[in-house]
Design an enzyme around this catalytic site. Structure first.
Site, short mmCIF file in Angstrom:
data_model
loop_
_atom_site.label_atom_id
_atom_site.label_comp_id
_atom_site.label_asym_id
_atom_site.label_seq_id
_atom_site.Cartn_x
_atom_site.Cartn_y
_atom_site.Cartn_z
N GLU A 1 0.83 -1.21 0.00
CA GLU A 1 0.00 0.00 0.00
C GLU A 1 0.86 1.26 0.00
O GLU A 1 0.41 2.33 0.41
CB GLU A 1 -0.93 -0.03 1.21
CG GLU A 1 -1.90 -1.19 1.18
CD GLU A 1 -2.74 -1.29 2.44
OE1 GLU A 1 -3.71 -0.52 2.57
OE2 GLU A 1 -2.41 -2.12 3.30
N PHE B 1 -15.43 -14.96 0.24
CA PHE B 1 -14.42 -13.94 0.03
C PHE B 1 -13.13 -14.41 0.68
O PHE B 1 -13.10 -14.71 1.88
CB PHE B 1 -14.86 -12.59 0.60
CG PHE B 1 -15.91 -11.92 -0.23
CD1 PHE B 1 -15.55 -11.06 -1.25
CD2 PHE B 1 -17.26 -12.20 -0.03
CE1 PHE B 1 -16.52 -10.46 -2.05
CE2 PHE B 1 -18.23 -11.61 -0.81
CZ PHE B 1 -17.86 -10.73 -1.83
N VAL B 2 -12.10 -14.53 -0.15
CA VAL B 2 -10.80 -15.02 0.31
C VAL B 2 -9.87 -13.83 0.37
O VAL B 2 -9.69 -13.10 -0.62
CB VAL B 2 -10.25 -16.10 -0.65
CG1 VAL B 2 -8.93 -16.64 -0.14
CG2 VAL B 2 -11.27 -17.23 -0.81
N LYS B 3 -9.26 -13.60 1.53
CA LYS B 3 -8.48 -12.39 1.72
C LYS B 3 -7.25 -12.64 2.57
O LYS B 3 -7.25 -13.51 3.45
CB LYS B 3 -9.33 -11.30 2.37
CG LYS B 3 -9.95 -11.69 3.71
CD LYS B 3 -10.85 -10.61 4.28
CE LYS B 3 -12.11 -10.40 3.50
NZ LYS B 3 -13.06 -9.46 4.17
N SER C 1 -6.50 -2.17 1.82
CA SER C 1 -6.79 -1.64 0.48
C SER C 1 -7.30 -2.72 -0.47
O SER C 1 -7.15 -2.63 -1.68
CB SER C 1 -5.55 -0.96 -0.13
OG SER C 1 -5.22 0.19 0.61
N GLU D 1 -14.04 -16.31 4.09
CA GLU D 1 -15.25 -15.86 4.77
C GLU D 1 -16.50 -16.15 3.95
O GLU D 1 -16.47 -16.07 2.72
CB GLU D 1 -15.20 -14.35 5.03
CG GLU D 1 -14.17 -13.91 6.03
CD GLU D 1 -14.23 -12.41 6.26
OE1 GLU D 1 -13.68 -11.96 7.29
OE2 GLU D 1 -14.80 -11.68 5.42
N VAL E 1 -21.55 -12.08 3.11
CA VAL E 1 -22.68 -11.55 3.88
C VAL E 1 -23.51 -10.66 2.96
O VAL E 1 -22.98 -9.72 2.36
CB VAL E 1 -22.21 -10.75 5.11
CG1 VAL E 1 -23.40 -10.15 5.86
CG2 VAL E 1 -21.38 -11.63 6.02
N ASN F 1 -17.22 -5.98 9.16
CA ASN F 1 -16.32 -6.55 8.17
C ASN F 1 -14.86 -6.36 8.59
O ASN F 1 -14.10 -7.32 8.66
CB ASN F 1 -16.57 -5.92 6.81
CG ASN F 1 -15.71 -6.50 5.71
OD1 ASN F 1 -15.30 -7.66 5.78
ND2 ASN F 1 -15.42 -5.71 4.69
N ASN G 1 -10.34 -0.59 10.69
CA ASN G 1 -9.13 0.00 10.11
C ASN G 1 -8.57 1.04 11.06
O ASN G 1 -9.23 2.06 11.33
CB ASN G 1 -9.46 0.64 8.76
CG ASN G 1 -9.93 -0.37 7.74
OD1 ASN G 1 -9.13 -1.02 7.09
ND2 ASN G 1 -11.24 -0.53 7.62
N SER H 1 -11.36 9.92 0.29
CA SER H 1 -11.55 8.85 1.27
C SER H 1 -12.77 9.10 2.13
O SER H 1 -13.15 10.24 2.41
CB SER H 1 -10.31 8.74 2.17
OG SER H 1 -9.19 8.28 1.44
#
EC number: 6.3.2.4
Length: 384
Positions: free
Chosen positions: A28, A200-202, A208, A238, A241, A339, A342, A351
């Protein structure tokens, strides 16, 4: 009480010196530079002297020109801090007192003492408690969460553990550890069969939306895990949702009775203008026309109260300080599922975190000032 006027010829009061630190070793790096561009443009120059400090991808600390323009994210072109490019001399810091010296080709240049650090680093080697621990050892005040909260917020699994212990719901998940994946990947894939598609694979410790894949079919899961592992060897899988993506900005200081919470904001994506299937990296930072930030979010008063209350609880559950942005899924049944939390959200001009505070009555410059002053008020180390 009347404040005496400064006599003619008397020296002006010394302004607080702020080291704005950005770049870093994570994926990032460019986003951190864009965040720094926003801060350098907004910080109150009548109140603060600014020392811009860049960290290269190799971990070298360098002095950078006090100019936001080269750091801005334009047309998706990556920005990188290098000693030969934007950097003007390698930095050294002395333990205690915040003294900085730049080692330039013509010799050492004393930059003086820094009063507070604004670490605008996203991801590993910055947002994860590492720079916070270093600044604690240097006895330098800094903006944002401390070591433990930063580390916990960076690791999505640890965040879930802390939130669930506080009774705050998160998405069902399976943790894929590096040794487990090498030892018995079939066992991992079997465990993921209990989750609801889409998945969702993270990466567990990245931000980011780097390395995240939406998986619709079991046969695509293994490749998605490998994609996430390229960013972080620890991966979360996950259940998807169903719900609207709503974000809440939280602000809190050492002496505050309770965290302050801004109006919730909602991410509205337009596929016709380049939005992806979910709020991925390209949609966040490159396809500006594809995303609309709606604040206040179009929600009921009851949903607003639930989201704001839960965001404050999440802030306290991880031991937050300074700032966090809590990201939710608001389900059709009115449930607020966290979720992510941060601890150093994006501060670019587009942002959501500063925009939510702007809508709530606190402008960009005022918000930066508030964060710096909170950092100066907060004791370091075990005295928290």
């Amino acid at each position: 009480m009347t404040v005496p006027e400064r006599q003619e010829g008397a020296p002006a009061p010394r302004r607080t010196r702020v080291a704005v630190v950005f770049g870093g070793r994570s994926g990032e790096h460019t986003i951190s530079c864009a965040t720094a561009a926003g801060i350098l443009s907004a910080i109150d120059r009548d109140r603060y002297d600014v020392v811009p400090v860049g960290i290269t991808k190799k971990g070298q600390w360098v002095v950078v020109d006090d100019d936001p323009a080269p750091l801005e994210l334009t047309d998706g072109a990556p920005v990188e801090i290098t000693a030969e490019g934007l950097g003007r001399g390698e930095l050294t810091m002395k333990l205690g007192g915040g003294a900085l010296t730049a080692l330039t080709p013509t010799g050492p240049s004393i930059l003086g003492t820094v009063d507070v650090v604004l670490p605008l680093l996203h991801g590993p080697y910055g947002e994860d408690g590492t720079i916070q621990g270093m600044l604690e050892m240097l006895d330098l005040p800094y903006v944002g969460c401390g070591v433990l909260a930063s580390a916990a917020g960076m690791d999505k699994q640890v965040t879930k553990v802390l939130l669930n212990a506080a009774g705050i719901p998160t998405a069902p998940h399976v943790v894929v550890g590096p040794h487990q994946w090498h030892r018995d990947r079939e066992l991992v894939l079997d465990a993921c069969a209990s989750l609801d598609y889409p998945l969702f694979v993270k990466p567990a410790r990245a931000g980011s939306s780097l390395g995240i894949t939406k998986v619709e079919r079991p046969e695509d899961l293994e490749a998605a895990i490998e994609t996430a592992r390229a960013v972080d060897p620890k991966v979360l899988v996950e259940s998807g949702v169903v719900g609207r993506e709503v974000e809440v900005a939280v602000l809190g200081g050492h002496g505050d009775d309770a965290p302050r919470v801004a109006e919730p904001g909602e991410i509205a994506m337009d596929a016709d203008h380049g939005a992806g299937e979910f709020y991925d990296y390209e949609t966040k930072y490159l396809a500006h026309d594809a995303v609309q930030m709606v604040c206040p979010a179009r929600i009921t008063p009851e949903e607003r109260e639930l989201l704001m209350t839960t965001a404050a609880r999440a802030f306290e559950a991880i031991g937050g300080e300074g700032l966090t942005r809590v990201d939710f899924f608001l389900t059709p049944r009115g449930e607020a599922v966290v979720n992510e939390v941060n601890t150093m959200p994006g501060f670019t001009p587009f942002s959501m975190y500063p925009y939510m505070w702007q809508v709530s009555g606190m402008g960009y410059t005022e918000l930066v000032t508030e964060l710096i002053e909170l950092a100066l008020e907060r004791p370091l180390g075990v005295n928290r």
